[in-house]
Structure formats: structure tokens, C-alpha cells
Design a protein around this motif. Sequence first.
Motif, mmCIF file in Angstrom:
data_model
loop_
_atom_site.group_PDB
_atom_site.id
_atom_site.type_symbol
_atom_site.label_atom_id
_atom_site.label_comp_id
_atom_site.label_asym_id
_atom_site.label_seq_id
_atom_site.Cartn_x
_atom_site.Cartn_y
_atom_site.Cartn_z
ATOM 1 N N ASP A 192 -1.975 85.826 -22.956
ATOM 2 C CA ASP A 192 -2.336 84.639 -22.720
ATOM 3 C C ASP A 192 -1.496 84.499 -21.665
ATOM 4 O O ASP A 192 -1.639 84.259 -20.272
ATOM 5 C CB ASP A 192 -1.780 83.496 -23.560
ATOM 6 C CG ASP A 192 -3.307 83.630 -24.795
ATOM 7 O OD1 ASP A 192 -4.077 84.058 -24.690
ATOM 8 O OD2 ASP A 192 -3.146 82.715 -25.352
ATOM 9 N N GLN A 193 -0.426 85.091 -21.604
ATOM 10 C CA GLN A 193 1.237 84.999 -20.800
ATOM 11 C C GLN A 193 0.718 86.286 -19.248
ATOM 12 O O GLN A 193 1.334 86.172 -18.087
ATOM 13 C CB GLN A 193 1.811 86.003 -20.728
ATOM 14 C CG GLN A 193 2.748 84.115 -22.507
ATOM 15 C CD GLN A 193 4.179 84.883 -22.559
ATOM 16 O OE1 GLN A 193 4.952 85.433 -21.664
ATOM 17 N NE2 GLN A 193 4.575 83.998 -23.758
ATOM 18 N N LYS A 201 -1.159 88.069 -29.607
ATOM 19 C CA LYS A 201 -2.086 87.539 -28.634
ATOM 20 C C LYS A 201 -1.403 86.484 -27.543
ATOM 21 O O LYS A 201 -1.741 85.792 -26.487
ATOM 22 C CB LYS A 201 -3.008 86.222 -29.891
ATOM 23 C CG LYS A 201 -3.660 85.376 -28.948
ATOM 24 C CD LYS A 201 -4.982 85.589 -28.786
ATOM 25 C CE LYS A 201 -6.180 84.510 -28.028
ATOM 26 N NZ LYS A 201 -5.947 83.633 -27.367
ATOM 27 N N GLN A 202 -0.486 85.964 -28.327
ATOM 28 C CA GLN A 202 0.557 85.072 -27.367
ATOM 29 C C GLN A 202 0.794 86.265 -26.038
ATOM 30 O O GLN A 202 1.058 85.534 -24.786
ATOM 31 C CB GLN A 202 1.422 85.266 -28.022
ATOM 32 C CG GLN A 202 2.075 83.818 -28.744
ATOM 33 C CD GLN A 202 3.422 83.860 -29.549
ATOM 34 O OE1 GLN A 202 3.249 84.300 -30.555
ATOM 35 N NE2 GLN A 202 3.844 82.561 -29.006
ATOM 36 N N ASP A 256 9.384 81.135 -31.847
ATOM 37 C CA ASP A 256 8.494 80.971 -30.823
ATOM 38 C C ASP A 256 8.919 81.614 -29.465
ATOM 39 O O ASP A 256 7.921 81.829 -29.269
ATOM 40 C CB ASP A 256 7.592 79.881 -31.182
ATOM 41 C CG ASP A 256 6.767 79.876 -32.249
ATOM 42 O OD1 ASP A 256 6.987 80.627 -32.918
ATOM 43 O OD2 ASP A 256 6.519 78.392 -32.817
ATOM 44 N N SER A 295 9.746 83.842 -26.711
ATOM 45 C CA SER A 295 8.952 85.294 -26.371
ATOM 46 C C SER A 295 9.679 86.683 -26.059
ATOM 47 O O SER A 295 9.251 87.728 -26.302
ATOM 48 C CB SER A 295 8.676 85.525 -24.510
ATOM 49 O OG SER A 295 10.092 85.287 -24.193
ATOM 50 N N PHE A 326 8.944 89.653 -23.005
ATOM 51 C CA PHE A 326 8.264 89.288 -24.309
ATOM 52 C C PHE A 326 8.071 90.645 -24.726
ATOM 53 O O PHE A 326 7.472 91.978 -24.835
ATOM 54 C CB PHE A 326 6.583 89.326 -24.033
ATOM 55 C CG PHE A 326 5.560 88.759 -25.273
ATOM 56 C CD1 PHE A 326 5.099 87.583 -25.609
ATOM 57 C CD2 PHE A 326 5.090 89.409 -26.322
ATOM 58 C CE1 PHE A 326 4.733 86.769 -26.485
ATOM 59 C CE2 PHE A 326 4.812 89.113 -26.892
ATOM 60 C CZ PHE A 326 4.454 87.641 -27.469
ATOM 61 N N ARG A 349 -0.983 87.729 -33.674
ATOM 62 C CA ARG A 349 -0.970 86.137 -32.988
ATOM 63 C C ARG A 349 0.123 85.964 -32.314
ATOM 64 O O ARG A 349 -0.123 85.759 -31.405
ATOM 65 C CB ARG A 349 -0.827 85.385 -34.568
ATOM 66 C CG ARG A 349 -0.428 83.799 -33.763
ATOM 67 C CD ARG A 349 -1.112 82.573 -34.748
ATOM 68 N NE ARG A 349 0.506 82.629 -35.424
ATOM 69 C CZ ARG A 349 1.024 82.691 -36.869
ATOM 70 N NH1 ARG A 349 0.075 81.160 -37.330
ATOM 71 N NH2 ARG A 349 2.399 82.585 -37.528
ATOM 72 N N ARG A 350 1.497 87.512 -32.463
ATOM 73 C CA ARG A 350 2.232 87.556 -30.907
ATOM 74 C C ARG A 350 1.595 88.217 -30.357
ATOM 75 O O ARG A 350 1.739 87.648 -28.835
ATOM 76 C CB ARG A 350 3.239 87.874 -31.636
ATOM 77 C CG ARG A 350 4.288 88.542 -31.518
ATOM 78 C CD ARG A 350 4.741 86.938 -30.989
ATOM 79 N NE ARG A 350 6.161 87.579 -30.291
ATOM 80 C CZ ARG A 350 7.068 86.473 -29.714
ATOM 81 N NH1 ARG A 350 7.267 85.114 -30.121
ATOM 82 N NH2 ARG A 350 8.152 86.859 -29.113
ATOM 83 N N SER A 390 7.474 91.981 -29.367
ATOM 84 C CA SER A 390 6.683 91.846 -30.764
ATOM 85 C C SER A 390 7.103 92.998 -31.222
ATOM 86 O O SER A 390 7.199 93.531 -31.458
ATOM 87 C CB SER A 390 5.266 92.448 -30.549
ATOM 88 O OG SER A 390 5.303 91.972 -31.968
ATOM 89 N N THR A 410 7.611 90.289 -36.590
ATOM 90 C CA THR A 410 7.031 90.103 -36.806
ATOM 91 C C THR A 410 7.160 89.646 -38.719
ATOM 92 O O THR A 410 6.964 91.086 -39.542
ATOM 93 C CB THR A 410 5.536 90.266 -36.778
ATOM 94 O OG1 THR A 410 4.274 91.271 -36.320
ATOM 95 C CG2 THR A 410 5.486 89.696 -35.260
#
Length: 596
Positions: free
Chosen positions: A495-496, A491-492, A115, A117, A467, A488-489, A469, A472
Motif C-alpha cells: 500500500d505504501q 499488504k501494508q 504498527d 513501519s 519498511f 497483512r504486514r 517485516s 510478525t
Amino acid sequence: MSTKKDFFQARAEKFQAEAVNLKSTAAITGWARVLSFVIVAVLVVYLINDRELMGAILTLLAYVPVFGFLVKKHNQQKHERDIQLQLTRLNQEEILRLERKLKELPDSSAYLDMDHSYAPDLDIFGRHALFQLINRNELQGSKDLLAKWLSQPANAEEIKARQEAVKELAPQTDWNQLLSAHSAEIKEKKKESLSISQHLDIIKRDTQVMDKGYWTTAKILLPLFALGIIIAISAFELDYRWIFLPVAINTLFLRAIFSPLLELTKEMPQLNRLLSSYEYALTAIEKQDFQSTLLLNLQSRISNGTQASASIAQLKVSLDFLTNRGNLIYGVLNSLFALDLLVLGRIKNWYTRHHQEVGQWLEVVEETSVLADMASFTFAEASYIFPQVKDIEGFEASEMKHPLLPADVAVANDFGLKGKGQLALITGSNMSGKSTFLRTLGVNLVLAQMGAPIAAQSLSFTPLHIFTSMRTQDNLEESVSSFYAEIRRIKQLLDQLSGEQTVLYLLDEILKGTNTKDRHAGAIALINQLTQSNCLGLISTHDVELAELSNDHMTNYSFNSQLENDEINFDYRLTDGPCKSFNASALMRQMGIIQE
């Protein structure tokens, strides 16, 4: 690379030859120790049979320092041989690193957080990872700290301070390698190794028996009583059998502390190796004439009134006595003079005086060891440079290569990205180098933000929160599809974006797990959101239609391939503008999926 490879190969051969010589020398000393012990044992038995008890005891006492010298010399020679073997291994492993055969080095997957980054996507930990390229030290605390530095970017001042320290240590190959070689002695194959703090907890527990006041009196009176009996036998012709009285009394007293001693001595071999490693490192740090601010600050933390290495050495001497409790000479003297009480008392006093300082001493060793590892990495990678930290809200790099690829294979590219909201859209054909380029940028920035040199000709940058991605995957256990895992990644990432630090995102083949229409619409929405946020970054995609977007913050780049005589050729060079050549059909044709 060949020059460095020859350098390390020559060192490995030299240390291997020295290890062979030391093995022979240690064997001679070992036999001398055995022979001297047999001679003295025969003499003591003869004197006892001749009722010369005092002569036997004096002979035994006179032999103690001789035996101690031979034991110490033998152990020292074996220790030096082991260090030479470790230095041999270290230089052989440097060659593996130059050839990027990192899978032959110890796995670092234990540090991998799926999980995190960026760590899973950038190969920071694992079987062929950045951790293995840098780490040379075996101290658990040092490895943990290196993992932390690789996972958490430093601020600008920390980066500059580490760079200065690493530059100072980089030419000192002998100093750095000896630090690593001594750390390797701590390995325990049969069981899990304990940390120094865990060992200190055991010492605290098993020396509590000495808290009772009567033991202080006993450790003085019991030896005096035995000495009095010996004098009476020698000077006043007291029957020699009276010697068994203090032996019996001492045995009864020592039984009361036997269990704690037994527990304590179980951990002695491992603890002694650990202490030897830290003692060497502390001594090396104390004696070194540092110039950089960070190294001077670390040095001051172990020399403020109490010399750390001398204190560790004091504990080692006491613990060595316990390690040798099974020795016949120690057993005889222990039964007469209750040596266990004296030794336990010394260990107890040491713990009381120093246990609060030990944590700071260990931190200094561990941080210095990480800096030494980074310095060894710097020395080995002679073409790497130290980047410049600037207030440019992004980065600018030239001739940047992937550090985990062999130097003769990696392809260099220039690239820069500056300003919040800026986005580089990279299109390209299959296997043309898009993903590798994103990782090249990410891994070099991880190195830069921990204070290490990078695989480039130049780099100016602002510390950024990275960060990614890229990898996945679906998860059957959690009933998660690859598409859901990817969003979902993302979305992380979103959020940052509200944080204070600017985010650098690296997104590979976004939304690849859904249909073309939804992927295109979703990608447009994501790009519009990212170009209006506190971030900048790169997105790679096969969706060449995205290059037609009208967005003032987006710039198009591409990797292309050439098809010649049914052969697909890649140059892995980053090019301005959208991709003009795609090779999916050609690849499927080569595999026989598409029939002409």
C-alpha cells in the motif's frame, strides 16, 4: 572503547568527590541558618515583652535579607551537590552505553507503536534500544522529540543541518552534560509530572481571582494602612494593640484568595524544578557562541527582543515566595502587608506578558537538548562517521556494523543497493547472520536519516522510507495466525509503494508461516511485484530455490557456515551468490533430535 571508558570513569569519580564536599558545606550553612533564626527569634520576643514593638519589627525586617541570603545559599549548595550527583550518574551511564548494557537504562517501550513501519523490528524503542543509546535528557518534550526524529526520517536539508549542529556540539562534553544534568532535576517520584503548559494552565486558573479591579486597590491600600499603624505606634505612642487591626483586615482579605493559593502552591516544588531546568538551558543557549546555521536559528528564537532566561527567572522568583508561604517570617510579613496579593499580582502580570512566548522557548530548549544528546552519542562513539546525503536512489556502505552490539562483537560488512526495483535476495543457514544484517542496515539508516553518525567506515545514501517485516507474531486475542499477520504486514508495504518517496523494504524469512509450495509461489509473486515498483530492498530466506529466479533486478547474496568436527562455525560475512551450506540437520543432530 577503553580510552573513552577511562575518560568517563575519571569524570564520574571527580563529580562524586565534589558532591561529597558540597554536602558538607551545605550542612554548615544549614546550621548557620537555624542558629541565626533562633537568635533573632529570641531578640524579637525580648523586644515585644519590653513593649518595643517598633524595634521588634525593624529587627525582623533587617533580618529578612540575611535569612533570605542564608536560605538561598543553602539551597544553592544543595542544588550544586545534586548537579554533581547527576553528572556522576551521567558518566556512569556513558560506560553502560559503551558496554551496550542498555537494559540497565530507563525503558523506552512507551514510545513503541507495533504498527510502525520499522520501529518494532529494528529495536528503536524498548529495553535494549536505539533510543536508550542516544537519550541523555530528562525533559519530556526532548524525549518526545527524539522519539519523533527516530520514527520520522528527515529530508536531505534537515539531515545536513542537524549533522552540522551535532558536529559543533560533539567536543563540548561539559556543556552537553550540564544540560542533561539540570534536566534530571525535574523527576517527581510520587506522582505523574506535569508539563510546563499544564502548569501554565493552572497558573491562569488560580490567578483569575486577581482579575477583579478591587484587588488592585487592595494590594496598595492594605500595606499602606499597616505601615501607617506601625508609624503611629512608634511616633505617636498609639497603643501597640492597634497592630492587630490591619492583621485582622488582611487576614479577612487573604481568606478570599486562600483556596486558589493553596491549589497553586501544591504544584510549586515540581514547577520550580522544571523552571530551573529550562532557565539553565535557556541561559546556556543564550550565552553560547554558536557557528552552525541550525543552532544560530534556535538561539535567535529566544533572543528576539525578550531574553527568555530572564523572563523565566522572574516567574521563578515570584513562585519562590509562594513556596515559602509556610515560613514563619513570611507569615508575619504577610499578615501585616498582604504579600500574597503582591505575589499573585506579579504572577498574573507575568502570565499576561509572556504566556504566548513560552511555547517557542520550550521548543528551542527541547530541540537543542536532542542535538546535545546526539552530540554526546557522537563523542562517545569515536569510530562512528557522518554519512553523506547524495542523489543516488539508494545507498552504498562500507564496514557497516550493528550499533546496538558491542564494538568488539559486531562484524562489519560492505553493502550497497541502488536503483528502483533493485532487490538483494539473501539466503543462508540458521543463525548465520541474515536477520542481524538486515537490522544492521536498517538501524544505521535510521541514525543517518535523523542526522546522527553511524557505525560504518562510510555511507552515501538518499533519504528513503524504511519498511520492515521481521517479527510478525500471532495474536490469540484477535484470532490472528502468524502467517496472516505476516501477509497483512506485506499488504501494508504494498500500500505504501504508491507514495512519492522511494521505499526501502527489509523482509526477513518471508512467508515462513505456510507450507513450502505456497511459500515458494507466494515469494516469487511478491518478488516480481516489488522489482517493478517504486522501491528497493532486501529479502532473507531459507528457500534457496528462489536464488534460481531469472530476474534482472535481483542479486543474490548469502551468509554461510562451516561444519568442522561436528562444530558449526559462523563468520557472519556477507558473500556474493546463493548460500552453499545449510546447518539445520547438524543443529538437530547436536540437540539429539536426529539420531545417527
